[in-house]
Design a protein around this motif. Structure first.
Motif, short mmCIF file in Angstrom:
data_model
loop_
_atom_site.label_atom_id
_atom_site.label_comp_id
_atom_site.label_asym_id
_atom_site.label_seq_id
_atom_site.Cartn_x
_atom_site.Cartn_y
_atom_site.Cartn_z
N UNK A 151 0.87 -1.17 0.00
CA UNK A 151 0.00 0.00 0.00
C UNK A 151 0.91 1.22 0.00
N UNK A 183 -0.33 -5.22 2.49
CA UNK A 183 -1.58 -5.97 2.69
C UNK A 183 -1.33 -7.44 2.36
N UNK A 235 -2.85 -6.21 7.55
CA UNK A 235 -1.96 -5.11 7.17
C UNK A 235 -0.74 -5.14 8.06
N UNK A 273 -8.65 -5.24 10.36
CA UNK A 273 -9.70 -4.33 10.82
C UNK A 273 -11.02 -5.08 10.90
N UNK A 279 -12.01 2.35 14.83
CA UNK A 279 -12.06 1.00 14.29
C UNK A 279 -11.56 -0.03 15.29
N UNK A 319 -4.59 2.97 4.56
CA UNK A 319 -5.32 1.76 4.17
C UNK A 319 -6.76 2.10 3.84
N UNK A 320 -7.37 2.90 4.71
CA UNK A 320 -8.76 3.28 4.49
C UNK A 320 -8.89 4.03 3.16
N UNK A 349 -6.79 4.07 0.53
CA UNK A 349 -6.37 3.28 -0.61
C UNK A 349 -7.33 2.18 -0.98
N UNK A 350 -7.72 1.42 0.04
CA UNK A 350 -8.50 0.21 -0.20
C UNK A 350 -9.97 0.54 -0.41
#
Lengths: 135, 230
Positions: free
Chosen positions: A26, A34, A46, A59, A96, B154-155, B157-158
């Motif tokens: 990423x 990832x 991750x 997550x 989260x 991550x949030x 990008x994904x």
């Protein structure tokens, strides 16, 4: 070559306890990898490397996805489950809920693979177990 | 204030965005400066320590030498007395006195150096403890920030390219679908196994003439015969 790049190479070509690892870097300021463990792809992991540890995080859900009024009960349950759960613990990043495992920087490739497969199994298990708390 | 407490305070702040610094840059700089200072103190103390240790080794060597010389002189004095040479014995005794005085002086210096060595070692230990503490605390801060930065990435990008992170419900559905596929495959396997088992039995029956074309012809003939008789 960074530790994470090293790890990507060894993960990409290995079958560990019947699982394969699908790796996707990423991009961004923080180096993140990832990893999807075959057979447990729904819960990607991750991986980040800090100056003291290798952190593997999956997550689970956002606080807003939980049923109102059941959050205290869920939090207590998560604390209780953290201890017996092999190699993984529950935590929070922002809003989260996460499940994670930490490894020393000296961990071997095999340790990392064991961590990833265990964490992915735990994550799938946890999500199914905690379904009653989801909206 | 402990670093954990600072982080706790920062995380509780309502205006804070995920990925913002948890501890202000100035505190981090102070921390890093303290680590550098402690490291410099260790370097200084180690340099001083080697100097003091070298001095002490020199003194210790001289003390050992004096001990030998005094022992020698004492033996000589005894021999002189045995020969009734009082004058010679006295001269040797005077030298012994001088050497004993020097030994006392050297011994005191050695004591002082030993206490200097102990205090330098203490200083080094204390500085090393500060460094370890600060590095642990810095690592808590850095890890908090890394994890939050990673999460934001991550949030961003994904979430854009697939729904992996979008909701726990959709993940659950995918998990259930996969498990259903697995169950279906197992069930299909069982059906297949059962069918091939049945087939094998039919073959055996046919081979024994109990089932199959020959058996069918006999049954038809029997039926026709029964109809003709009625």
């Amino acid at each position: 070559m960074s530790l994470l790049q090293d790890m990507t190479l060894s993960l990409a070509n290995t079958v560990f306890e019947g699982h394969r690892f699908d790796c996707l870097p990423i991009s961004g300021e923080q180096e993140v990898l990832q990893v999807q463990v075959s057979g447990l792809e729904e819960m990607p992991i991750y991986v980040t490397v800090t100056d003291t540890q290798i952190l593997c995080i999956s997550y689970l859900f956002k606080k807003s996805e939980l049923k109102e009024g059941s959050i205290n009960e869920l939090n207590a349950l998560l604390l209780e489950l953290s201890l017996p759960m092999p190699l993984s613990s529950f935590g929070m990043v922002g809003d989260r809920y996460v499940i994670y495992g930490a490894l020393a920087l000296t961990a071997t490739a095999e340790h990392v693979m064991k961590e990833l497969t265990t964490l992915a199994s735990n994550a799938v298990d946890a999500l199914q177990t905690l379904e009653p708390y989801l909206k | 204030m402990s670093v954990l407490r600072k982080i706790w305070t920062a995380l509780r702040g309502s205006a804070r965005e995920l990925g913002d610094a948890v501890v202000d840059a100035n505190s981090i700089r102070i921390f890093e400066q303290e680590i550098r200072d402690a490291q410099a103190a260790i370097d200084d103390s180690k340099r001083a320590l080697t100097g003091v240790m070298a001095d002490k080794m020199k003194i210790d060597r001289r003390l050992a030498e004096l001990n030998d010389l005094i022992a020698d002189d004492e033996a000589s004095a005894v021999k002189a007395l045995e020969q009734d040479n009082e004058a010679l014995a006295l001269e040797v005794a005077q030298r012994i006195a001088k050497r004993e005085a020097e030994r006392k002086e050297q011994f005191e210096i050695a004591e002082r150096l030993a206490s200097q060595i102990a205090s330098l070692r203490q200083k080094i230990d204390a500085a090393e403890k500060i460094i370890a503490d600060h590095q642990r605390e810095l690592s808590i801060v850095r890890t908090t920030e890394s994890v939050q930065k990673a999460t934001v990435q991550i949030v961003d990008n994904i979430a854009a390219q697939d729904s992996t992170l979008s909701s726990a419900r959709s993940s659950l559905e995918r998990i259930k679908a996969r498990q259903q596929r697995l169950d279906d495959r197992l069930a299909a396997g069982e059906v297949l196994a059962r069918e091939s088992g049945e087939q094998a039995l039919d073959e055996k029956l046919k081979a024994a003439g109990i089932k199959g074309e020959a058996a069918d012809a006999n049954a038809i003939l029997a039926r026709l015969r029964a109809r003709a008789e009625s």
